[in-house]
Design an enzyme around this catalytic site. Structure first.
Site, mmCIF file in Angstrom:
data_model
loop_
_atom_site.group_PDB
_atom_site.id
_atom_site.type_symbol
_atom_site.label_atom_id
_atom_site.label_comp_id
_atom_site.label_asym_id
_atom_site.label_seq_id
_atom_site.Cartn_x
_atom_site.Cartn_y
_atom_site.Cartn_z
ATOM 1 N N SER A 299 3.947 8.716 -2.719
ATOM 2 C CA SER A 299 2.683 8.139 -2.264
ATOM 3 C C SER A 299 2.665 6.616 -2.385
ATOM 4 C CB SER A 299 1.536 8.788 -3.056
ATOM 5 O OG SER A 299 0.291 8.479 -2.505
ATOM 6 N N ASP A 310 11.300 -2.307 4.532
ATOM 7 C CA ASP A 310 11.110 -2.613 5.953
ATOM 8 C C ASP A 310 11.015 -4.111 6.218
ATOM 9 O OD1 ASP A 310 11.087 0.098 6.277
ATOM 10 O OD2 ASP A 310 9.224 0.171 7.422
ATOM 11 N N LYS A 324 5.637 11.647 0.586
ATOM 12 C CA LYS A 324 4.195 11.887 0.767
ATOM 13 C C LYS A 324 3.609 10.727 1.568
ATOM 14 C CE LYS A 324 -0.172 12.604 -1.736
ATOM 15 N NZ LYS A 324 -0.911 11.397 -1.334
#
Length: 533
Positions: A299, A310, A324
């Site tokens: 999460s 990224d 998740k």
């Protein structure tokens, strides 16, 4: 009455409440029709409950039936939409808020007495002079020793409303004294930063346990202290961190990213997109960064790892994270209970969802994913990690990343199968370490942590530990001359855990982690990467 006999009633409740929920979420229904349907369905549920209470052949707890029906309904949605009964909500809320109201002690039940392991920093007990090793015998007029209470029973005697007084009777073994102390219950912090310290002269380390309301403040304080010590690189350890608040995760990511970089975006059932960007407030945008993750990082932990990966910021090390990618919101049900309902999906800056596949209503299969990872060998070998080519994404600097099931780290580190001990060792070592420290607190208090790490004679303690275990062996085993004798492979791990546990009793979490992580494979990988730069 057999619990299975209630299943038809559960299903009846579930169907009826499902109709009611459907009326709420039917986007094409006018306001007047929605109100009419809501009133009609509420009346239907009330009538059903009345019939069961008045006419059902057996006695039935309708509150339990309703709880079961709500759980059944949410179980038909996604694995993370859950019901929180009122008896559990306080504990859940405390963990998310990062504090509770009480006297502020870590304790264990030892020989049927509440024994203080550590008073919690900033809490009422430490301010009142309670020390590690103290035995709490009474709270107000309640006797707490000799009652065979469990650790779960004790908090109700120590917790209470903020500002209320509690009179404790305490026995202190170090000077064989019995005394009373009155203190006021107050807010006690539940730590999010489990530990922070310098790995060497230039690398700092912070381990985050959760993303609660207080986490960012704790993290920021820990980071500032490390920066004052001159760190050029930071290890952010998110292993075992199951997540928490998204906005807190965003604040932590903001410390590492330049102004204007996308951190995460969410999308709800209406297609509304909410984007979060880094600001100018980052205080560690240029330093070296390593993020540690494992199969239990989930999460909000994955938001942090995904945002940094990224944006080509730092190096992610470890094993594929949990997967998740759903966002929950807590909704009050009006009777002290609540639900956590999935209201959106989140996406990393490249646009990938890291939510692993699930079947609605099949939570058991979803929960068994870790077993599949073990069987497939992916905890031991990166090549065993299954990725989907159609979910391939590219970062600004050309790195290939994947969606569809967790964050795959930049650098893989296999699980250390030699570092695990069974519960027998954990329990016996915990008890032995406490007894050892409890008998020698004055002597240990004179030794600095660095000196303990360098010079403590663990061989002597280990031999004493083995003798204690063998003394407690069953008579049958003694007659057969079967001594407790660990293998050489496990002996090293036992000694390390024993030393770390003794240090934990004396110095707290920093003592434990600095010893237990001395041969941590992921931290050794960090040092290897640093030396090659």
């Amino acid at each position: 009455m057999n619990k299975n006999n209630y299943l038809p009633i559960y299903f009846a409740f579930a169907i009826i409440i499902g109709i009611l929920i459907g009326s709420f979420f039917n986007g094409g229904t006018s306001a007047s029709n929605l109100f009419a349907k809501k009133s009609s369905n509420e009346a239907k549920i009330k009538r059903l409950i009345d019939y069961i209470q008045q006419d059902y052949v057996d006695s039935v707890n309708t509150d339990n039936l309703l709880d079961g029906a709500i759980t059944q309904i949410l179980g038909k949605l996604d694995p993370h939409s859950v019901y929180i009964p009122k008896e559990n909500l306080q504990e859940v809320t405390e963990n998310m808020q990062g504090n509770f109201v009480g006297i502020g002690v870590q304790f264990r039940m030892i020989k049927d007495s509440i024994t203080v392991i550590q008073p919690i920093k900033g809490g009422p007990s430490i301010k009142a002079g309670i020390k590690a090793g103290d035995r709490i015998l009474k709270a107000n007029n309640d006797t707490l020793y000799g009652k065979k209470y469990t650790s779960n029973t004790i908090p109700k005697y120590l917790k209470g409303q903020s500002g209320t007084e509690v009179n404790l009777q305490v026995y202190r073994k170090t000077n064989d004294s019995l005394f009373n102390v009155t203190l006021k219950r107050g807010k006690v912090a539940i730590k999010s930063v489990e530990v922070s310290y310098m790995i060497n002269d230039s690398i700092g380390y912070i381990k985050l346990k959760r993303f609660a309301r207080t986490t960012y403040k704790e993290f920021k304080n820990a980071l500032k202290k490390l920066q004052k010590k001159g760190i050029t690189d930071l290890v952010l350890d998110l292993r075992g961190n199951g997540g928490g608040y998204i906005d807190i995760a965003n604040k932590i990511v903001d410390e590492f990213l330049e102004d204007g970089k996308l951190i995460v975006f969410t999308k709800d059932n209406k297609g509304n997109i909410d984007e979060s960007y880094a600001t100018h407030r980052g205080s560690f945008e240029k330093g070296g960064l390593y993020v540690l993750i494992d199969q239990n990082s989930a999460s909000a932990s994955e938001i942090v790892a995904g945002a940094l990966q990224d944006n080509d910021r730092g190096v992610t090390i470890g094993r594929r994270s949990f997967g998740k990618g759903l966002v929950q919101e807590e909704k009050d049900l009006g009777d002290g209970s609540a639900i956590r309902l999935t209201i959106a999906r989140y996406y990393t800056p490249t646009g990938r969802s890291i939510q692993k596949p699930y079947e609605k209503g099949n939570g058991k299969k979803y929960s068994s994913d870790i077993n599949n990872r073990i069987k497939n060998g992916e905890l031991l070998n990166k090549d065993s990690i299954k990725v989907v080519d159609s979910l391939k994404y590219t970062t600004p600097k050309g790195k290939i990343v994947y969606g569809g099931g967790g964050i795959v780290p930049d650098v893989f580190v296999a699980i250390d199968t030699t570092a695990y001990l069974n519960n027998f060792y954990f329990n016996t070592i915990q008890n032995f370490a406490f007894d050892l420290v409890d008998k020698n607190r004055k002597e240990f208090s004179k030794v600095a942590l660095n000196d303990f790490i360098k010079s403590y004679d663990i061989e002597k303690a280990y031999k004493t530990y083995l003798n204690k275990i063998n003394e407690r062996l069953s008579d049958t085993r003694k007659r057969l001359h079967k001594q407790f004798n660990p293998t050489k492979e496990s002996e090293k791990t036992i000694k390390q855990y024993l030393k770390a546990t003794i240090a934990n009793q004396i110095y707290g979490d920093e003592g434990f982690y600095r010893i237990i992580q001395s041969d941590d494979k992921m931290l050794l990988k960090v040092l290897e990467l640093e030396s090659s730069n």
